[in-house]
Design a protein around this motif. Structure first.
Motif: not given
Length: 174
Positions: A74, A76, A96-97, A111, A113, A115, A137
């Motif tokens: 992740y 973020y 947040k991502s 990955r 992407k 989240y 996620d």
């Protein structure tokens, strides 16, 4: 509490309501925000650090997945705020991502992407705290149903127990 994600994607949003006895909310926030300490108590952390890219603090987190699945990572941002709502102290952590070119994907790691997480804590009026967490996620790849079921039935409640134990050990180790 599991809520199916819209559009029949097979993904879940997790909404958690609970309490942590003997853990004041400020202590829980301190433990939650302490990335170095998390590496000590969270068995699923493979790599976790914060770096600043273009003036923004970004967190990189690699999570161990059970064999034969690939680990996930992740990238973020998160923010913590302490608020006063009608005389009640409430702590809110939002994450947040983000896409950061300086933090490219690694071979063999998937990955995550998409989240998003919201955590809200307040006193339970005694020595503990009330906890509300929203988590979503999209782990990518093919996640077997046994792992989704484990996360829902065991993984999320185990995380709350782990963080409670970490909180009780925090003052001893810092």
């Amino acid at each position: 509490l599991l809520i199916p994600f819209p559009q029949q994607s097979g993904l879940y949003e997790y909404k958690i309501f609970g309490g942590l006895a003997d853990v004041p909310p400020k202590l829980c926030v301190d433990v939650y925000m302490d990335l170095d300490f998390r590496k000590k108590w969270d068995q699923y952390v493979k790599e976790l650090y914060e770096k600043t890219y273009d003036g923004e603090k970004v967190i990189y987190w690699e999570v161990k997945y059970p064999f034969p699945l690939s680990n996930r990572d992740y990238v973020y941002i998160r923010e913590c705020r302490e608020m006063d709502v009608d005389g009640r102290k409430i702590w809110v952590v939002l994450a947040k991502s983000v896409a950061v070119p300086q933090c490219p994907e690694k071979p063999g790691i998937i990955r995550v992407k998409s989240y998003k997480q919201s955590l809200v804590l307040e006193s339970d009026g005694k020595a503990g705290c009330k906890v509300y967490m929203y988590y979503f996620d999209n782990p990518g790849g093919n996640i077997p149903s046994w792992l989704v079921n484990w996360a829902a039935k065991s993984g999320v409640p185990a995380f709350l127990k782990d963080i409670q134990k970490a909180c009780l050990n925090y003052s001893k180790s810092t």
